[in-house]
Design a protein around this motif. Structure first.
Motif, mmCIF file in Angstrom:
data_model
loop_
_atom_site.group_PDB
_atom_site.id
_atom_site.type_symbol
_atom_site.label_atom_id
_atom_site.label_comp_id
_atom_site.label_asym_id
_atom_site.label_seq_id
_atom_site.Cartn_x
_atom_site.Cartn_y
_atom_site.Cartn_z
ATOM 1 N N LEU A 86 0.855 -1.182 0.000
ATOM 2 C CA LEU A 86 0.000 0.000 0.000
ATOM 3 C C LEU A 86 0.890 1.229 0.000
ATOM 4 N N LYS A 87 0.347 2.298 -0.483
ATOM 5 C CA LYS A 87 1.101 3.541 -0.560
ATOM 6 C C LYS A 87 0.465 4.539 0.393
ATOM 7 N N ALA A 88 1.282 5.177 1.214
ATOM 8 C CA ALA A 88 0.746 6.247 2.051
ATOM 9 C C ALA A 88 0.492 7.446 1.152
ATOM 10 N N LEU A 89 -0.704 8.001 1.228
ATOM 11 C CA LEU A 89 -1.121 9.012 0.256
ATOM 12 C C LEU A 89 -1.815 10.164 0.969
ATOM 13 N N ILE A 90 -1.443 11.375 0.613
ATOM 14 C CA ILE A 90 -2.105 12.586 1.090
ATOM 15 C C ILE A 90 -2.571 13.370 -0.132
ATOM 16 N N THR A 91 -3.831 13.801 -0.147
ATOM 17 C CA THR A 91 -4.264 14.704 -1.218
ATOM 18 C C THR A 91 -4.369 16.118 -0.663
ATOM 19 N N LEU A 92 -4.127 17.076 -1.528
ATOM 20 C CA LEU A 92 -4.212 18.491 -1.160
ATOM 21 C C LEU A 92 -5.254 19.204 -2.020
ATOM 22 N N THR A 93 -6.149 19.902 -1.375
ATOM 23 C CA THR A 93 -7.124 20.759 -2.053
ATOM 24 C C THR A 93 -7.050 22.122 -1.386
ATOM 25 N N THR A 94 -6.696 23.149 -2.141
ATOM 26 C CA THR A 94 -6.546 24.476 -1.537
ATOM 27 C C THR A 94 -7.031 25.562 -2.494
ATOM 28 N N ASP A 95 -7.041 26.771 -1.966
ATOM 29 C CA ASP A 95 -7.281 27.950 -2.811
ATOM 30 C C ASP A 95 -5.981 28.753 -2.966
ATOM 31 N N PHE A 96 -4.851 28.071 -2.861
ATOM 32 C CA PHE A 96 -3.559 28.774 -2.877
ATOM 33 C C PHE A 96 -3.091 29.135 -4.284
ATOM 34 N N GLY A 97 -3.710 28.581 -5.305
ATOM 35 C CA GLY A 97 -3.176 28.755 -6.648
ATOM 36 C C GLY A 97 -1.830 28.061 -6.764
ATOM 37 N N THR A 98 -1.235 28.157 -7.954
ATOM 38 C CA THR A 98 0.082 27.550 -8.136
ATOM 39 C C THR A 98 1.094 28.586 -8.609
ATOM 40 N N ALA A 99 0.720 29.864 -8.492
ATOM 41 C CA ALA A 99 1.630 30.912 -8.942
ATOM 42 C C ALA A 99 2.711 31.208 -7.901
ATOM 43 N N ASP A 100 2.431 30.932 -6.632
ATOM 44 C CA ASP A 100 3.388 31.193 -5.567
ATOM 45 C C ASP A 100 3.996 29.868 -5.099
ATOM 46 N N TRP A 101 4.673 29.900 -3.978
ATOM 47 C CA TRP A 101 5.401 28.731 -3.483
ATOM 48 C C TRP A 101 4.616 27.973 -2.410
ATOM 49 N N PHE A 102 3.360 28.351 -2.194
ATOM 50 C CA PHE A 102 2.632 27.859 -1.026
ATOM 51 C C PHE A 102 2.426 26.347 -1.062
ATOM 52 N N VAL A 103 1.987 25.840 -2.192
ATOM 53 C CA VAL A 103 1.759 24.405 -2.305
ATOM 54 C C VAL A 103 3.082 23.644 -2.243
ATOM 55 N N GLY A 104 4.087 24.186 -2.900
ATOM 56 C CA GLY A 104 5.407 23.551 -2.882
ATOM 57 C C GLY A 104 5.939 23.360 -1.471
ATOM 58 N N VAL A 105 5.829 24.383 -0.639
ATOM 59 C CA VAL A 105 6.396 24.231 0.710
ATOM 60 C C VAL A 105 5.556 23.285 1.560
ATOM 61 N N MET A 106 4.244 23.203 1.317
ATOM 62 C CA MET A 106 3.466 22.189 2.036
ATOM 63 C C MET A 106 4.027 20.794 1.725
ATOM 64 N N LYS A 107 4.371 20.576 0.464
ATOM 65 C CA LYS A 107 4.932 19.275 0.083
ATOM 66 C C LYS A 107 6.315 19.068 0.698
ATOM 67 N N GLY A 108 7.092 20.148 0.773
ATOM 68 C CA GLY A 108 8.403 20.046 1.404
ATOM 69 C C GLY A 108 8.282 19.650 2.866
ATOM 70 N N VAL A 109 7.349 20.276 3.560
ATOM 71 C CA VAL A 109 7.132 19.966 4.981
ATOM 72 C C VAL A 109 6.684 18.514 5.145
ATOM 73 N N ILE A 110 5.763 18.077 4.294
ATOM 74 C CA ILE A 110 5.277 16.696 4.389
ATOM 75 C C ILE A 110 6.411 15.709 4.142
ATOM 76 N N THR A 111 7.205 15.948 3.109
ATOM 77 C CA THR A 111 8.283 15.009 2.777
ATOM 78 C C THR A 111 9.340 14.958 3.870
ATOM 79 N N GLY A 112 9.571 16.082 4.526
ATOM 80 C CA GLY A 112 10.525 16.093 5.628
ATOM 81 C C GLY A 112 10.090 15.205 6.789
ATOM 82 N N ILE A 113 8.814 15.118 7.021
ATOM 83 C CA ILE A 113 8.268 14.343 8.141
ATOM 84 C C ILE A 113 7.938 12.912 7.727
ATOM 85 N N ALA A 114 7.412 12.737 6.529
ATOM 86 C CA ALA A 114 6.955 11.411 6.072
ATOM 87 C C ALA A 114 7.491 11.177 4.656
#
Lengths: 272, 272, 272
Positions: C11-39
């Motif tokens: 099985l694969k551990a999976l997290i989905t993200l749904t936000t209103d952050f858009g993809t023009a800034d770094w907001f979604v990217g850093v959420m992924k960075g934080v997640i990967t650092g922990i898990a």
């Protein structure tokens, strides 16, 4: 500095997605959810989801420009499918290096021109579909699960009967004339660069790059050069683009807007 | 509920991508294809691909705001590269915690201000490039494969000669005056929030947050507060933003549009 | 053709993200960075980041339409959070198949209507937050790290106290009348298709699909049919959409623009 895991040198199962779904809705996300549920270790990579809605030719060009930069074994899925739910077929095409999955409407055909084809199958075995199959979203219900099952190892022949051929989009090849080449704009990218159908090899046979220039109608449009900066900022220039075709650009600006070029516009290259 | 695989506690090889390529074309997709072909187990994460075309300062700000939220060992690749194909150099900079790869045009420099640098190398060894190297797409042909080879374990020194320094973009620091701080808008995000160059620490030395207010010219623009909702919907407020700088926002609305603020606009913070 | 690694059938551990952050800034990217650092082994999949800024209802609809296409065990994170930094709570809701994380503002509630809930916890234990917690970006500082810790195996109870209930958004159910159903437009997708609140099952009880038609006010808008191509290009048609609701479309075009339909517009289905 980076410690790599056990899996480090293994090949990676890879699926690429090219669609006209955009990324504003959940369509691409659920395709990935379906794939991960069936083939948990397969990596999914987006080519683009911004193909103009229903624009089969644009989807075909994107795939043709990009597919060969992925490792051998990659499964390329393209869903630009204005006929979804009607009688159009779905196909999988195996080539020496890749597998391609999509509606049989020509969207795969420009990539396949460049590949050695080893099998073509009609996708009909509903056992590999997500049930119930919707009428409007075969990306989720047919193409994603079929790609995932293939990635997880089922045989191609399980998907459906062999098919003799598939629908091919016509490709307007550039034409060599005496001292010139006639071509046209086939794609405009995000920078406004206008990609033509004139291949580098054809251009090389016409003359050395520095001796060439581009015309629109009877008027000189720009020189051919090695790179954008060969002309001052704001000036047009044609370069050998990264997809193997001549591109018309404007240094540090948006050629399509500034030069008012559109897909289908004819251009000509000749010796100066 | 979730069973984790063997690889669970291992570090993950990670590459981030920040570009001005947009996501409408195949450019980002093929960079990922190239990386996966060379370093199959490396995860690629997008920071953003919506840096305005050729805007080196915007790319530098994005990277500086984001890079430190990634785990130690992450390789950050930035391709905002208006000089691609010309004489500009490509560099890799190693710091205590990360490696940074990009054109030597300053785009890495604001992140590097915050890091302890341990090595700078010019990227010249064509053995690690994708051949033939195009004139226009070093993201695919130089930066992606070099990052992948580094991620797969080659030594930094293999890429090219040590370089004494790299190009740094000037950073307009905010200036402390007697009872105020003069700064400017440096970035506007998707919500319309206007990020200034006034760091939280500098602000704290001026006075307690509740005693501060923001001026534009001689006119009071808004109070400084703890969060957006400290003012009614539609009203402006300045808060300590998530990137460590004072931000000017409008509660539940788009400050840049409503207040007509733009990058470079001067603002002032003073005690009430 | 594809050799799979050791981890293949896990099985694969999976997290989905749904936000209103858009993809023009770094907001979604850093959420992924934080997640990967922990898990590090958890895969992060985007549902969409284009929820209109602060539009809790749109976020709720996206999640409700998409969440069930992900494998059992998936953690769904939704950050549409106009109240960030104020007194609104953050919650995690466990159901038989999934865990849901987000602000307690109703954004999770339409998905949860369809799920068997087994636990609701208030997220309060700052030990699992990224410190210091900003006032404006709980996506990075609260939701991403909490999701990652859950994915890495901590017990739900560690996050905070049990909570009796959560905020639910009202859902305007379609109403059956004598020979008709009254509903409304609830979502407009990227193709301009207008999704209504009329469920397929309700429609089936009214009559066979081919005997039905859609009205706006007293005027007939279009027939109900099996798929888009049942009408000529440019003509309106209503079909059972992929999310289980009746959708109003225009074959090969953008229904919302052409028919001037908007979210909230009432429509009616009746037997012809």
């Amino acid at each position: 500095m980076v410690v790599q895991g056990l899996c480090s040198k293994k090949l990676k199962a890879l699926i690429t997605l090219t669609t006209d779904f955009g990324t504003a809705d959940w369509f691409v996300g659920v395709m990935k959810g379906v794939i991960t549920g069936i083939a948990p270790q397969t990596q999914v990579t987006d080519l683009t989801h911004a193909v103009p809605a229903g624009d089969v030719r644009a989807g075909a060009f994107v795939l043709a420009a990009a597919y060969r930069f992925f490792p051998r074994g990659t499964i390329h899925v393209v869903v630009v499918d204005p006929g979804v739910g009607s009688q159009r077929k779905a196909i999988v095409v195996q080539t020496r290096n890749y597998r391609f999955i999509g509606p049989d409407n020509g969207v795969l055909s420009w990539a396949l021109r460049q590949e050695k084809i080893t099998a073509v199958r009609s996708i009909e075995n509903t056992r590999y579909f997500l049930q119930p199959v919707s009428r409007t979203f075969h990306g989720r219900d047919v193409f994603a699960p079929v790609a995932a099952h293939l990635s997880a190892g089922i045989l191609l022949a399980r998907l459906g009967p062999a098919q003799a051929d598939f629908i091919r989009l016509p490709w307007n090849a550039a034409r060599r004339e005496k001292n010139s080449i006639r071509g046209e704009i086939v794609y405009i990218d995000r920078f406004g660069n206008c990609i033509t159908n004139i291949e580098d090899a054809m251009l090389a046979r016409l003359g050395t790059q520095r001796a060439l220039e581009v015309l629109r109608g009877r008027k000189r449009l720009c020189p051919v050069a090695d790179y954008y900066q060969a002309v001052p900022a704001g000036q047009p220039v044609a370069v050998s683009g990264s997809s193997g075709f001549l591109e018309i650009a404007v240094n540090r600006s948006h050629a399509a807007s500034i030069l008012r070029l559109r897909i289908g516009d004819p251009i000509k290259v000749r010796c100066r």
